[in-house]
Design a protein around this motif. Structure first.
Motif, mmCIF file in Angstrom:
data_model
loop_
_atom_site.group_PDB
_atom_site.id
_atom_site.type_symbol
_atom_site.label_atom_id
_atom_site.label_comp_id
_atom_site.label_asym_id
_atom_site.label_seq_id
_atom_site.Cartn_x
_atom_site.Cartn_y
_atom_site.Cartn_z
ATOM 1 N N ARG A 15 0.483 -1.337 0.287
ATOM 2 C CA ARG A 15 0.268 0.375 0.039
ATOM 3 C C ARG A 15 0.706 1.517 0.563
ATOM 4 N N ASP A 16 2.064 1.687 0.389
ATOM 5 C CA ASP A 16 3.308 2.399 0.518
ATOM 6 C C ASP A 16 3.569 2.630 -0.558
ATOM 7 N N ARG A 17 3.960 1.618 -1.280
ATOM 8 C CA ARG A 17 3.935 2.147 -2.334
ATOM 9 C C ARG A 17 2.853 1.967 -3.463
ATOM 10 N N HIS A 18 1.580 2.292 -3.436
ATOM 11 C CA HIS A 18 0.392 1.931 -4.203
ATOM 12 C C HIS A 18 0.212 0.727 -4.964
ATOM 13 N N ILE A 19 0.399 -0.182 -4.720
ATOM 14 C CA ILE A 19 0.725 -1.713 -5.577
ATOM 15 C C ILE A 19 -0.867 -2.011 -4.392
ATOM 16 N N PRO A 20 -1.935 -2.066 -5.674
ATOM 17 C CA PRO A 20 -3.088 -3.186 -5.360
ATOM 18 C C PRO A 20 -2.724 -4.019 -5.110
ATOM 19 N N VAL A 21 -3.067 -4.237 -3.391
ATOM 20 C CA VAL A 21 -3.633 -5.554 -2.927
ATOM 21 C C VAL A 21 -5.253 -5.877 -2.049
ATOM 22 N N ILE A 22 -5.480 -6.731 -1.699
ATOM 23 C CA ILE A 22 -6.981 -6.876 -1.405
ATOM 24 C C ILE A 22 -6.451 -6.756 -0.069
ATOM 25 N N LYS A 24 -7.662 -6.068 3.302
ATOM 26 C CA LYS A 24 -7.976 -7.983 4.818
ATOM 27 C C LYS A 24 -9.372 -8.712 4.636
ATOM 28 N N GLU A 25 -10.280 -7.397 5.179
ATOM 29 C CA GLU A 25 -11.640 -8.110 5.282
ATOM 30 C C GLU A 25 -11.537 -8.836 4.355
ATOM 31 N N GLY A 26 -11.690 -8.581 2.785
ATOM 32 C CA GLY A 26 -12.196 -9.279 1.952
ATOM 33 C C GLY A 26 -11.316 -10.641 1.632
ATOM 34 N N ILE A 27 -10.195 -10.695 2.036
ATOM 35 C CA ILE A 27 -9.135 -11.484 2.605
ATOM 36 C C ILE A 27 -9.737 -12.638 3.186
ATOM 37 N N THR A 28 -10.227 -11.987 3.681
ATOM 38 C CA THR A 28 -10.546 -13.600 5.009
ATOM 39 C C THR A 28 -11.615 -13.529 4.985
ATOM 40 N N PHE A 29 -13.111 -12.867 4.304
ATOM 41 C CA PHE A 29 -13.536 -13.547 3.346
ATOM 42 C C PHE A 29 -13.500 -15.182 2.506
ATOM 43 N N ILE A 30 -12.912 -14.753 1.635
ATOM 44 C CA ILE A 30 -11.941 -15.836 0.820
ATOM 45 C C ILE A 30 -11.631 -17.131 1.287
ATOM 46 N N ILE A 31 -10.772 -16.325 2.559
ATOM 47 C CA ILE A 31 -10.446 -17.331 3.339
ATOM 48 C C ILE A 31 -11.197 -18.222 4.619
ATOM 49 N N ALA A 32 -12.138 -17.797 4.115
ATOM 50 C CA ALA A 32 -13.263 -18.979 5.341
ATOM 51 C C ALA A 32 -14.528 -19.661 3.881
ATOM 52 N N GLU A 33 -14.533 -18.597 3.108
ATOM 53 C CA GLU A 33 -15.268 -19.281 1.577
ATOM 54 C C GLU A 33 -14.462 -20.630 1.021
ATOM 55 N N LEU A 34 -13.281 -20.225 1.357
ATOM 56 C CA LEU A 34 -12.313 -21.738 0.615
ATOM 57 C C LEU A 34 -11.949 -22.854 2.026
ATOM 58 N N LYS A 35 -12.589 -22.459 2.829
ATOM 59 C CA LYS A 35 -12.440 -23.392 4.084
ATOM 60 C C LYS A 35 -13.799 -23.758 3.954
ATOM 61 N N ALA A 36 -15.003 -23.189 4.266
ATOM 62 C CA ALA A 36 -16.052 -23.400 3.955
ATOM 63 C C ALA A 36 -16.758 -24.978 2.625
ATOM 64 N N ARG A 37 -15.820 -24.613 1.586
ATOM 65 C CA ARG A 37 -16.060 -25.167 0.217
ATOM 66 C C ARG A 37 -15.186 -26.763 0.605
ATOM 67 N N HIS A 38 -13.802 -26.821 0.991
ATOM 68 C CA HIS A 38 -12.935 -27.697 1.278
ATOM 69 C C HIS A 38 -12.503 -27.759 -0.027
ATOM 70 N N ALA A 39 -11.890 -26.915 -0.530
ATOM 71 C CA ALA A 39 -11.214 -25.964 -1.769
ATOM 72 C C ALA A 39 -10.089 -26.238 -1.850
ATOM 73 N N HIS A 40 -9.835 -27.172 -3.142
ATOM 74 C CA HIS A 40 -8.075 -28.040 -3.368
ATOM 75 C C HIS A 40 -7.140 -26.850 -4.328
ATOM 76 N N SER A 41 -8.059 -26.737 -4.708
ATOM 77 C CA SER A 41 -7.657 -25.949 -6.623
ATOM 78 C C SER A 41 -8.162 -24.519 -6.683
ATOM 79 N N LEU A 42 -7.660 -23.465 -7.001
ATOM 80 C CA LEU A 42 -8.369 -21.825 -7.272
ATOM 81 C C LEU A 42 -6.906 -21.426 -8.488
ATOM 82 N N LEU A 43 -7.679 -20.750 -9.662
ATOM 83 C CA LEU A 43 -6.552 -20.072 -10.126
ATOM 84 C C LEU A 43 -6.868 -18.655 -9.941
ATOM 85 N N GLU A 44 -5.757 -18.118 -10.070
ATOM 86 C CA GLU A 44 -6.062 -16.825 -9.959
ATOM 87 C C GLU A 44 -5.639 -15.827 -10.838
ATOM 88 N N ILE A 45 -6.518 -14.544 -11.075
ATOM 89 C CA ILE A 45 -5.674 -13.938 -12.534
ATOM 90 C C ILE A 45 -5.793 -12.552 -11.618
#
Length: 506
Positions: A15-22, A24-45
């Motif tokens: 953030r100090d270098r103005h590089i866009p990253v997700i 913290k609230e967003g990544i926390t939600f995603i991690i919870a979604e991954l665990k709820a789905r028992h996800a084994h594979s993910l493709l990130e764009i």
């Protein structure tokens, strides 16, 4: 395992270098979604510096991630972070533009999750390119749908490029929410997330309305889209007034109006006034073929635009180009075999409508041919129901005139009640009610509706059972019937061509 304090430092550095990253609230939600789905594979764009991929991998032990980043500096930094965290065996990083990347290089497809957090102006293209790599019960997660609150408060935007970007994000949000193939949930965390899951594909029913008095019956049957003709519409023997269309659209959420003529320059002022009038009604979309209509609507109104030029949509490449121009759906030409129509559908993401039943459009002319013939032949006849026979042929056609000229439809009606299983790849099955009585239109629509419900909700066996019961009734109620061009390998029927060659021109 990377310590959370190290992740915090990584996020702050970005953030100090103005590089866009997700967020913290967003990544926390995603991690919870991954665990709820028992996800084994993910493709990130969009890997950026590897922050989101590392957070997901560190908190979901069975998760394997493949991630694509086009920026060289970000790719090199992400590579270094992943190596320092000893996550190379869980995260595979690709250095490429996701839009030109060869999906065959990916190792984990089909994926439990697709996460899109890259160039926001390209969200729809990313989605359409990679959605087929997601499992049927998988999920797509998209970040940055609020874009720092700018979508809700566009008046705060001063930069022209930023305004254009916000409009593209807004168009993606609107497109995906209104796409019947997917179920969308908006999550108001971080910078705005949405989860997208695949809806079970269903072939829906569209109807050309010729009698508004039976509108309630059609809706009760489950007709999803009502198509009406009004002032300046083409290829319809029945037209509704603006007042009638407004009343219909008030009752039908999926009302489409035919603005499907080819218009001369002197007609454009009236055409624009007509579209302006439709914009004040509860009309979902317009059927068009003149690109002047698309040009006028674009960036002015929110109509869904169906490209319906009758005979011209014969390849998927044209449709894919038109999609980029703002076309939302299309009507495939019926003058090509069903096999080719299916191939077109499989190679485009546009929702496609195909004719399922009714008289078939054959040709039109801006000239008033009936009046000219009556004058030349010194004959008078009822122009509301004229049957035309080709010379040396028993093939009959309807011919009628209106203010737009002369139009010819076949007397024979296309029927596909026993082909619905093959046609289920399409999005809408169209019932053409030109030259049908109100009773015939109701009966025919009921049969198709019941067979589609059986196919969509129960299965093929139940559909076949219902179809066998209804088919003899259909042949009796709606005749004469034929297959049109569905089984033809040429545009013209060879036996008709040979007969005309032997006996002279029509």
């Amino acid at each position: 395992m990377v310590l959370m304090i190290e992740f915090n430092a990584l996020e702050k550095s970005a953030r100090d270098r103005h590089i866009p990253v997700i967020f913290k609230e967003g990544i926390t939600f995603i991690i919870a979604e991954l665990k709820a789905r028992h996800a084994h594979s993910l493709l990130e764009i969009g890997s950026a510096i590897g922050y989101s991929a590392m957070m997901m991998a560190a908190n979901c032990e069975d998760l394997h991630i493949e991630t694509i980043e086009r920026n060289d500096d970000l790719y090199q930094e992400a590579k270094r972070h992943i190596q320092e965290a000893s996550l190379e065996d869980r995260i595979t990083l690709y250095h490429d533009d996701a839009l030109s990347f060869d999906p065959q290089l990916l190792k984990g497809a089909p994926y439990d999750v697709l996460f899109i957090d890259a160039a926001k102006a390209q969200y729809r293209k990313f989605f359409e390119k990679y959605i087929d790599l997601v499992k049927d019960d998988g999920v797509v997660i998209v970040d940055n749908l609020d874009f720092h609150g700018m979508l809700e408060h566009p008046e705060t935007i001063g930069n022209r490029n930023t305004k254009a970007l916000v409009r593209k994000i807004e168009r993606f949000r609107k497109w995906i929410v209104e796409n019947d193939d997917y179920h969308v949930d908006y999550i108001p965390v971080g910078d705005g997330l949405c989860t997208i899951t695949k809806a079970k594909h269903k072939l829906k029913l569209a109807l050309h309305l010729n009698d508004a008095s039976y509108l309630h019956d059609y809706l009760e049957m489950g007709v999803d889209r009502i198509i009406v003709a009004g002032p300046m519409s083409a290829y319809s023997s029945h037209k509704f007034s603006l007042e009638e269309i407004e009343a219909i659209s008030a009752r039908v959420p999926e009302t489409y109006v035919m603005v499907n003529g080819l218009y001369d320059e002197h007609e454009l002022p009236a055409l624009r006034r007509l579209i302006d009038a439709y914009a004040k009604m509860n009309i979902k979309g317009l059927l068009f073929q003149d690109f002047g209509v698309l040009h006028y609507v674009k960036n002015r109104y929110d109509f869904r635009m169906m490209y319906a030029p009758n005979t011209l949509n014969t390849n998927y490449m044209t449709l894919n180009v038109l999609e980029d121009l703002g076309v939302d759906s299309a009507w495939v030409a019926k003058e090509i075999p069903l096999e080719e129509q299916i191939a077109i559908k499989k190679h485009t993401h546009l929702p496609i409508m195909i004719q399922g039943h009714g008289v078939q459009y054959m040709m039109s002319s801006k000239r008033h041919l009936l009046k000219s013939y009556a004058k030349a032949a010194h004959k008078e006849f009822n122009q509301d129901n004229v049957i035309l026979h080709a010379r040396e042929s028993d093939y009959a056609t309807h011919i009628y005139e209106d203010e737009r000229g002369t139009t010819i439809f076949s007397v024979n009606k296309l029927y596909t009640l026993d082909l619905l299983n093959e046609m289920s790849v399409f999005d809408y099955l169209y019932i053409e009610t030109n030259y049908m009585s109100a009773i015939e239109a109701i009966e025919v629509t009921h049969m198709y509706s019941e067979c589609l419900k059986a196919l969509n909700e129960v299965g093929v066996q139940e559909y076949v059972h219902k179809m066998k019961d209804y088919l003899p009734m259909l042949r009796e109620i709606s005749k004469p019937l034929d297959r049109g061009f569905l089984n033809d390998e040429t545009l013209y029927r060879l036996e008709d061509v040979k007969r005309r060659d032997n006996h002279g021109a029509m």
